[in-house]
Design a protein around this motif. Structure first.
Motif, PDB file in Angstrom:
ATOM      1  N   ILE A  18       4.340  -5.022   0.052  1.00 54.90           N
ATOM      2  CA  ILE A  18       4.348  -3.677   0.634  1.00 54.90           C
ATOM      3  C   ILE A  18       5.186  -2.728  -0.233  1.00 54.90           C
ATOM      4  CG2 ILE A  18       4.981  -2.329   2.700  1.00 54.90           C
ATOM      5  CD1 ILE A  18       4.536  -5.086   4.243  1.00 54.90           C
ATOM      6  N   LEU A  48       3.206  -1.650  -3.174  1.00 60.72           N
ATOM      7  CA  LEU A  48       2.195  -0.647  -2.801  1.00 60.72           C
ATOM      8  C   LEU A  48       2.829   0.733  -2.672  1.00 60.72           C
ATOM      9  CD1 LEU A  48       0.219  -2.799  -0.236  1.00 60.72           C
ATOM     10  CD2 LEU A  48      -0.687  -1.856  -2.379  1.00 60.72           C
ATOM     11  N   VAL A  97       0.413   2.740   7.278  1.00 59.08           N
ATOM     12  CA  VAL A  97       0.835   1.330   7.279  1.00 59.08           C
ATOM     13  C   VAL A  97       0.998   0.864   8.719  1.00 59.08           C
ATOM     14  CG1 VAL A  97       2.443  -0.368   6.337  1.00 59.08           C
ATOM     15  CG2 VAL A  97       2.212   1.844   5.207  1.00 59.08           C
ATOM     16  N   VAL A 134      -2.786   0.481   4.576  1.00 59.00           N
ATOM     17  CA  VAL A 134      -2.164  -0.820   4.323  1.00 59.00           C
ATOM     18  C   VAL A 134      -2.171  -1.574   5.645  1.00 59.00           C
ATOM     19  CG1 VAL A 134      -0.053  -2.005   3.627  1.00 59.00           C
ATOM     20  CG2 VAL A 134      -0.750   0.094   2.435  1.00 59.00           C
TER      21      VAL A 134
END
Ligand code: PMP
Ligand code: GLU
Length: 384
Positions: A94, A97, A159, A192
């Motif tokens: 994460i 990203l 996310v 995400v």
């Protein structure tokens, strides 16, 4: 940047324990099971086979192939090796990203409650977290209208986790489709989808955003072995997503940590090549513990819960206690409440403020039934 509230609470509990206090830790999302034998054996074999060298930055080809097979088998998602990046935990996946996708001032949409690290990972990358509120009345899920209202021209990333840490809520395929119907109007937003709790799901239905054809090219699916295989300390996570994003993550990781640990990667091949039925015994135990913790919480006045459908957390609303003084301690918010439980009941939980939900606390039931029972008894006693 704030310290991770989950890790901070776990460290505080450890410290108090070292001072001789009998602390029950329900703060950390960490399975209390041991790693399954077939995974341990693969790690031992990897050491005997002399795996020792730097690994390819984005992961061993054999592991990428096992991940591709897993994505197809469990999620009906088709990826090629150049779309996969293995990292040192889903947390690094994460963080990669955020680093590669966000520019200064880009907004990151976070359906709240959200996992504690999303917001600080975004901030470190120059992003601006934009929480989208939801409460216990909507089972802690955001509506399409709330999502749309939060979107601005600076929105870059969405996310979320499903099953959700901290609420345990699971978005159904229909619910995800309704959110996707909003997102198709805003093609610059990358999604995400954090599916690390995929297997710890009591509904028998797990849906992935990337399963929708019109979302596939702009969704990154994050997963890992920490939760389902009780491998939190082994540190393996991975993504499947658009090739240009995978390439950027590979580049970022190559300058920061290089490839993930060689022994843990070999062990992960064994974990993923086996069917999820091999770990069902853990999921069954979590389901029993969910019932136990909910039954015991129901006996405590002023604590409101919903029924989480996955992960291993309950996220009760404790706002009934705000403004009250108990045993000489004034409780104004969820952080006060969590500290009160730590001081007076010797039970470690985490404040909901860290997850963007200031009325709640998070209780992890990835603990033994004996510990859960004793902890709930202590909480009930101090609050009565
Ligand atoms: N996402 C969520 C929702 C989590 O709860 C966790 C817990 N650590 C992670 C990601 C990161 O997992 P790890 O880095 O151990 O793979
Ligand atoms: N994800 C787990 C939790 O939320 C582990 C701790 C962490 O990585 O933050 O408790």
């Amino acid at each position: 940047m704030a310290t991770s509230a989950t890790l901070a609470m776990a460290a505080k509990a450890r410290e108090l324990r070292a001072e001789g206090k009998d602390i029950i830790g329900l703060s950390l999302g960490e399975p209390d099971f041991t790693v399954p034998d077939f995974v341990k054996e693969a790690a031992i074999q990897a050491i005997k086979d002399d795996y020792h060298a730097y690994t390819p930055v984005d992961g061993y080809v054999e592991l990428k192939n096992a991940i591709i097979t897993k994505f197809k088998r469990d999620n009906d998602l088709v990826y090629t090796p150049s779309q996969i990046v293995v990292s040192t935990g889903a947390k690094q996946s994460i963080a990669n990203l955020a680093q590669v996708l966000l520019n200064e001032g880009d907004e990151v949409l976070l359906p709240a409650p959200y996992w504690v690290s999303y917001s600080d990972i975004a901030k470190v990358a120059g992003g601006v977290p934009v929480p989208i509120d939801s409460g216990i009345e909507s089972d802690f899920k955001v509506t399409p209208a709330a999502l749309e209202a939060a979107i601005t021209p600076r929105s870059k990333m969405l996310v979320y986790s499903s099953p959700c840490n901290p609420s345990g809520s699971v978005y159904s395929k229909e619910e995800l489709r309704a959110l996707a119907d909003v997102l198709v109007k805003f093609p610059d937003i990358i999604v995400v989808s954090d599916e690390i709790y995929e297997h710890i799901n009591f509904t028998d239905a797990h849906a992935s955003m990337a399963q929708f054809e019109d979302m596939y090219d702009r969704t990154v699916t994050v997963n890992g072995v920490s939760k389902a295989y009780a491998m939190t300390g082994w540190r393996i996570g991975y993504i499947g997503g658009p090739e240009y994003i995978a390439r950027a993550c590979n580049k970022m990781q190559g300058q920061v940590t290089s490839g993930a640990n060689c022994i843990a990667q070999r062990a992960t091949i064994a974990a993923l090549e086996n069917p999820p039925s091999k770990i069902k015994y853990m999921v069954d135990a979590f389901k029993n513990r969910r019932k136990l913790v909910l039954d015991l919480l129901a006996e405590i006045p002023g604590i409101k819960t919903n029924e989480p459908e996955g992960a291993f957390y309950v996220f009760p609303d404790v706002s009934f206690y705000f403004g009250k003084t108990i045993q000489g301690v004034k409780i104004d918010n969820a952080s006060d409440f969590a500290l009160f439980l730590l001081d007076k009941a010797n039970v470690a939980t985490v404040t909901g403020e860290a997850f963007g939900s200031p009325d709640c606390i998070r209780i992890s039931y990835a603990a033994s039934e004996a510990d859960i029972t004793e902890a709930m008894k202590r909480i009930k006693t101090v609050l009565s």
